[in-house]
Write a protein that holds these residues in place. Structure first.
Motif, PDB file in Angstrom:
ATOM      1  N   MET A 198      41.965 -17.588 -24.331  1.00 13.55           N
ATOM      2  CA  MET A 198      40.210 -18.043 -23.549  1.00 13.55           C
ATOM      3  C   MET A 198      39.387 -19.641 -24.164  1.00 13.55           C
ATOM      4  O   MET A 198      39.516 -19.794 -23.431  1.00 13.55           O
ATOM      5  N   SER A 199      39.312 -20.256 -25.387  1.00 11.71           N
ATOM      6  CA  SER A 199      38.839 -20.939 -25.457  1.00 11.71           C
ATOM      7  C   SER A 199      39.584 -22.002 -24.818  1.00 11.71           C
ATOM      8  O   SER A 199      39.102 -23.332 -24.201  1.00 11.71           O
ATOM      9  N   LEU A 200      41.936 -21.961 -24.520  1.00 12.59           N
ATOM     10  CA  LEU A 200      41.980 -23.682 -24.015  1.00 12.59           C
ATOM     11  C   LEU A 200      41.197 -23.422 -22.536  1.00 12.59           C
ATOM     12  O   LEU A 200      41.833 -24.184 -21.843  1.00 12.59           O
ATOM     13  N   HIS A 201      41.428 -21.856 -22.631  1.00 14.00           N
ATOM     14  CA  HIS A 201      40.877 -21.695 -20.240  1.00 14.00           C
ATOM     15  C   HIS A 201      39.557 -22.475 -20.507  1.00 14.00           C
ATOM     16  O   HIS A 201      39.475 -23.718 -19.473  1.00 14.00           O
ATOM     17  N   LEU A 202      39.059 -22.445 -21.399  1.00 20.07           N
ATOM     18  CA  LEU A 202      37.252 -22.908 -20.970  1.00 20.07           C
ATOM     19  C   LEU A 202      36.881 -23.970 -21.280  1.00 20.07           C
ATOM     20  O   LEU A 202      36.164 -24.415 -20.992  1.00 20.07           O
ATOM     21  N   SER A 203      37.992 -24.854 -22.493  1.00 25.78           N
ATOM     22  CA  SER A 203      38.281 -26.154 -22.276  1.00 25.78           C
ATOM     23  C   SER A 203      39.192 -27.028 -21.823  1.00 25.78           C
ATOM     24  O   SER A 203      38.917 -28.218 -21.061  1.00 25.78           O
ATOM     25  N   ARG A 204      39.369 -26.101 -20.476  1.00 21.91           N
ATOM     26  CA  ARG A 204      40.099 -26.856 -18.864  1.00 21.91           C
ATOM     27  C   ARG A 204      41.370 -26.880 -19.310  1.00 21.91           C
ATOM     28  O   ARG A 204      42.298 -28.496 -19.238  1.00 21.91           O
ATOM     29  N   SER A 205      42.121 -27.086 -20.805  1.00 22.42           N
ATOM     30  CA  SER A 205      43.496 -26.915 -21.437  1.00 22.42           C
ATOM     31  C   SER A 205      44.289 -25.835 -20.520  1.00 22.42           C
ATOM     32  O   SER A 205      45.614 -26.960 -21.147  1.00 22.42           O
ATOM     33  N   LEU A 206      44.370 -25.260 -20.722  1.00 24.82           N
ATOM     34  CA  LEU A 206      45.531 -24.127 -20.212  1.00 24.82           C
ATOM     35  C   LEU A 206      46.385 -24.252 -19.169  1.00 24.82           C
ATOM     36  O   LEU A 206      46.997 -24.358 -19.206  1.00 24.82           O
ATOM     37  N   ILE A 207      45.256 -24.068 -18.074  1.00 30.88           N
ATOM     38  CA  ILE A 207      46.576 -25.276 -16.830  1.00 30.88           C
ATOM     39  C   ILE A 207      47.566 -26.398 -17.089  1.00 30.88           C
ATOM     40  O   ILE A 207      48.320 -26.390 -16.465  1.00 30.88           O
ATOM     41  N   PRO A 208      46.661 -27.657 -17.417  1.00 33.28           N
ATOM     42  CA  PRO A 208      47.674 -28.790 -17.587  1.00 33.28           C
ATOM     43  C   PRO A 208      49.099 -28.507 -18.979  1.00 33.28           C
ATOM     44  O   PRO A 208      50.251 -28.258 -18.844  1.00 33.28           O
ATOM     45  N   MET A 209      48.808 -27.476 -19.293  1.00 27.92           N
ATOM     46  CA  MET A 209      49.661 -26.367 -20.614  1.00 27.92           C
ATOM     47  C   MET A 209      50.947 -25.940 -20.263  1.00 27.92           C
ATOM     48  O   MET A 209      51.527 -25.770 -20.120  1.00 27.92           O
ATOM     49  N   LEU A 210      49.895 -25.340 -18.829  1.00 29.47           N
ATOM     50  CA  LEU A 210      51.060 -24.472 -17.990  1.00 29.47           C
ATOM     51  C   LEU A 210      51.949 -24.657 -17.053  1.00 29.47           C
ATOM     52  O   LEU A 210      53.124 -24.872 -16.771  1.00 29.47           O
TER      53      LEU A 210
END
Length: 102
Positions: free
Chosen positions: A82-94
C-alpha cells in the motif's frame, strides 16, 4: 526456502496468502484491479503450506501473509504494498517486472 525461490521465479507477481485473511483479499483485489494476474498460493489450502509460512517468517515476513514478490524480489506485506501504491511506485514496478503493459 528453495520452494519459495522456485515459486517466486515462475511469474512476475506472486502472492502468498491465506483464504481467510482480509488483508490478503485486499491485496489480491488491488492487483486484480490493475489488471495484474498474480500467481496466488493459498497457504491454508496447499500441501506444505505451513512449511512455506514458516520460511516466509524466517526471511522477514511478519505477519507471514500476505507476502508479495514482484520480479522475484520480496516486496513485503500489505503495508509495504500500500505504501508503494500511495507513493506511485507500484505501477512502475509492475511494468518493469512484466506484469503490466499499460
Amino acid at each position: 526456502m528453495d520452494r519459495i525461490t522456485k515459486l517466486t521465479s515462475e511469474k512476475p507477481v506472486i502472492i502468498f496468502s491465506k483464504s481467510s485473511c482480509c488483508m490478503c483479499h485486499t491485496i489480491k483485489t488491488l492487483f486484480n484491479g490493475f489488471g495484474v494476474n498474480p500467481n496466488v498460493h493459498e497457504l491454508d489450502e496447499i500441501p506444505g503450506g505451513r512449511e512455506v509460512e514458516q520460511a516466509l517468517l524466517r526471511i522477514g515476513c511478519n505477519p507471514s501473509v500476505p507476502a508479495v514478490f514482484i520480479g522475484g524480489e520480496l516486496v513485503g506485506g500489505a503495508n509495504e504494498v500500500m505504501s508503494l501504491h500511495l507513493s506511485r511506485s507500484l505501477i512502475p514496478m509492475l511494468k518493469k517486472a512484466g506484469a503490466l503493459w499499460v
